[in-house]
Design an enzyme around this catalytic site. Structure first.
Site, PDB file in Angstrom:
ATOM      1  N   THR A  25      -2.072 -17.897   2.994  1.00  0.00           N
ATOM      2  CA  THR A  25      -3.190 -17.928   3.931  1.00  0.00           C
ATOM      3  C   THR A  25      -4.476 -18.252   3.175  1.00  0.00           C
ATOM      4  O   THR A  25      -4.709 -17.768   2.068  1.00  0.00           O
ATOM      5  CB  THR A  25      -3.319 -16.603   4.693  1.00  0.00           C
ATOM      6  OG1 THR A  25      -3.458 -15.518   3.762  1.00  0.00           O
ATOM      7  CG2 THR A  25      -2.081 -16.359   5.539  1.00  0.00           C
ATOM      8  N   GLU A  74       0.818  -1.211   0.000  1.00  0.00           N
ATOM      9  CA  GLU A  74       0.000   0.000   0.000  1.00  0.00           C
ATOM     10  C   GLU A  74       0.855   1.266   0.000  1.00  0.00           C
ATOM     11  O   GLU A  74       0.328   2.367   0.089  1.00  0.00           O
ATOM     12  CB  GLU A  74      -0.957   0.003   1.197  1.00  0.00           C
ATOM     13  CG  GLU A  74      -2.136  -0.928   1.012  1.00  0.00           C
ATOM     14  CD  GLU A  74      -3.205  -0.772   2.078  1.00  0.00           C
ATOM     15  OE1 GLU A  74      -4.317  -1.259   1.845  1.00  0.00           O
ATOM     16  OE2 GLU A  74      -2.932  -0.168   3.131  1.00  0.00           O
ATOM     17  N   GLY A 134      -7.349 -22.170   6.951  1.00  0.00           N
ATOM     18  CA  GLY A 134      -6.030 -22.222   7.567  1.00  0.00           C
ATOM     19  C   GLY A 134      -4.955 -21.623   6.698  1.00  0.00           C
ATOM     20  O   GLY A 134      -5.155 -20.601   6.039  1.00  0.00           O
ATOM     21  N   ALA A 194      -8.603  -6.463   8.759  1.00  0.00           N
ATOM     22  CA  ALA A 194      -7.343  -6.576   9.516  1.00  0.00           C
ATOM     23  C   ALA A 194      -6.990  -8.000   9.916  1.00  0.00           C
ATOM     24  O   ALA A 194      -5.979  -8.211  10.585  1.00  0.00           O
ATOM     25  CB  ALA A 194      -7.352  -5.684  10.752  1.00  0.00           C
ATOM     26  N   ALA A 195      -7.763  -8.997   9.489  1.00  0.00           N
ATOM     27  CA  ALA A 195      -7.442 -10.373   9.872  1.00  0.00           C
ATOM     28  C   ALA A 195      -6.090 -10.800   9.304  1.00  0.00           C
ATOM     29  O   ALA A 195      -5.250 -11.373  10.010  1.00  0.00           O
ATOM     30  CB  ALA A 195      -8.536 -11.317   9.402  1.00  0.00           C
ATOM     31  N   GLY A 196      -5.863 -10.517   8.012  1.00  0.00           N
ATOM     32  CA  GLY A 196      -4.588 -10.870   7.409  1.00  0.00           C
ATOM     33  C   GLY A 196      -3.429 -10.089   7.987  1.00  0.00           C
ATOM     34  O   GLY A 196      -2.326 -10.624   8.173  1.00  0.00           O
ATOM     35  N   ASP A 197      -3.658  -8.820   8.298  1.00  0.00           N
ATOM     36  CA  ASP A 197      -2.612  -7.988   8.899  1.00  0.00           C
ATOM     37  C   ASP A 197      -2.274  -8.471  10.302  1.00  0.00           C
ATOM     38  O   ASP A 197      -1.111  -8.494  10.704  1.00  0.00           O
ATOM     39  CB  ASP A 197      -3.062  -6.525   8.953  1.00  0.00           C
ATOM     40  CG  ASP A 197      -3.387  -5.977   7.581  1.00  0.00           C
ATOM     41  OD1 ASP A 197      -2.755  -6.404   6.606  1.00  0.00           O
ATOM     42  OD2 ASP A 197      -4.269  -5.106   7.487  1.00  0.00           O
TER      43      ASP A 197
END
Length: 313
Positions: free
Chosen positions: A222, A141, A227, A251-254
């Protein structure tokens, strides 16, 4: 000693539009609610690392608006070193417009603002900081040229570099990829980069081989609720996710990246354990709304892991 993590990346204020579903072309729908939260992929990763106990520093840019003061305050509140967060005059701080569906899935529109003013010269001013780190983490980004410079400095100092290639870009430059130790795309991003749809373990192995041929030692793909897939030094591992009801995947991946790097050994020898911790952290994130507000503290994550060990069912 905690890991020292330097994150180079984006700082955004998230404007969240709560809707039942995405509108069809030409359709007008009603918004259920509107909220704002601190975010940005880079900032989220830094907060996740800091909340899991890492000593965390940030390299990035904000504008000269009210959102800049808000975001600086949020980073400092999370004990993140902001010495190398610069200000761009006459520019807005980055913003993200998040279309959050009732299912918990989201679609995101980015206004880069000051994030896209980050330069290799900004990174060079932080050379000493990068050289003092254990890990240098970046996403896409902010301009690739700045990230490539950060990874070049890091590798010259024998530091571990981790790239979260989001938003995914085709034809990433060799100047960046040659200095990546670990790449962590999701399945959609990986397909865009490699051209290989991620559908089963065979395709995951094929995707990992693509990255390894570029000289990247470690690959983590991911897979959301399914999983993640790890490929490192000739060994492949599928690690299942923790099953929870998702409210908001923002924000799950972050969180996964920040939590992973906070627990990872520099030789990557504990990558499965670190990934399991990161997966648990992400499972907390998707159960709350917003970016910063949803990222768990390390004590919460460790308690969750301990509970699973006591009651694996």
């Amino acid at each position: 000693m905690p890991n020292h993590v330097v994150v180079i990346g984006s700082i955004n204020v998230d404007a969240i539009l709560h809707i039942q579903r995405l509108p069809q072309p030409g359709e007008t729908i009603q918004m259920d609610a509107f909220s704002k939260a601190a975010g940005g992929e880079g900032a989220n990763q830094a907060v996740a690392a800091a909340r899991s106990g890492a000593k965390t520093s940030f390299i990035g840019r904000v504008g000269d608006d009210a959102n800049a003061a808000f975001m600086r305050g949020e980073l400092v509140k999370n004990q993140i070193d902001t010495q190398y967060v610069a200000t761009t005059a006459d520019t807005e701080t980055g913003q993200a417009y998040i279309l959050l569906q009732a299912s918990g899935q989201n679609s995101i529109i980015i206004q880069h603002g000051a994030n896209f003013e980050l330069t290799p010269a900004d990174v060079q001013r932080a050379t000493g900081l990068i050289q003092s780190a254990d890990f240098v983490v970046a996403e896409l980004e902010t301009p690739v040229a700045a990230t490539a410079e950060a990874f070049k400095i890091a590798k010259a100092a024998d530091k571990v570099t981790i790239l979260n290639p989001a938003p995914a870009q085709k034809d990433l430059p060799e100047a960046l990829l040659k200095n990546v130790d670990l790449i962590a795309p999701n399945e959609t991003e990986s397909e865009l980069i490699t051209g290989i749809p991620v559908t089963d373990e065979a395709s995951m192995r094929q995707s990992a081989a693509y990255y390894h041929q570029l000289g990247i030692r470690g690959v983590v793909i991911t897979l959301g609720s399914k999983g993640s897939f790890i490929s490192l030094d000739g060994q492949a591992t599928l690690v299942p996710a923790f099953k929870v009801k998702a409210v908001d995947t923002t924000a799950a991946g972050d969180t996964f990246i920040g939590a992973l790097v906070s627990n990872l050994q520099p030789d990557l020898g504990n990558i499965v354990d670190a990934e399991t911790y990161a997966s648990m952290a992400s499972s907390f994130t998707v159960q709350k709304l917003g970016a910063f507000p949803s990222i768990p503290m390390g004590d919460e994550v460790r308690a969750g892991l301990a509970k699973v060990k006591m009651d694996p069912a």
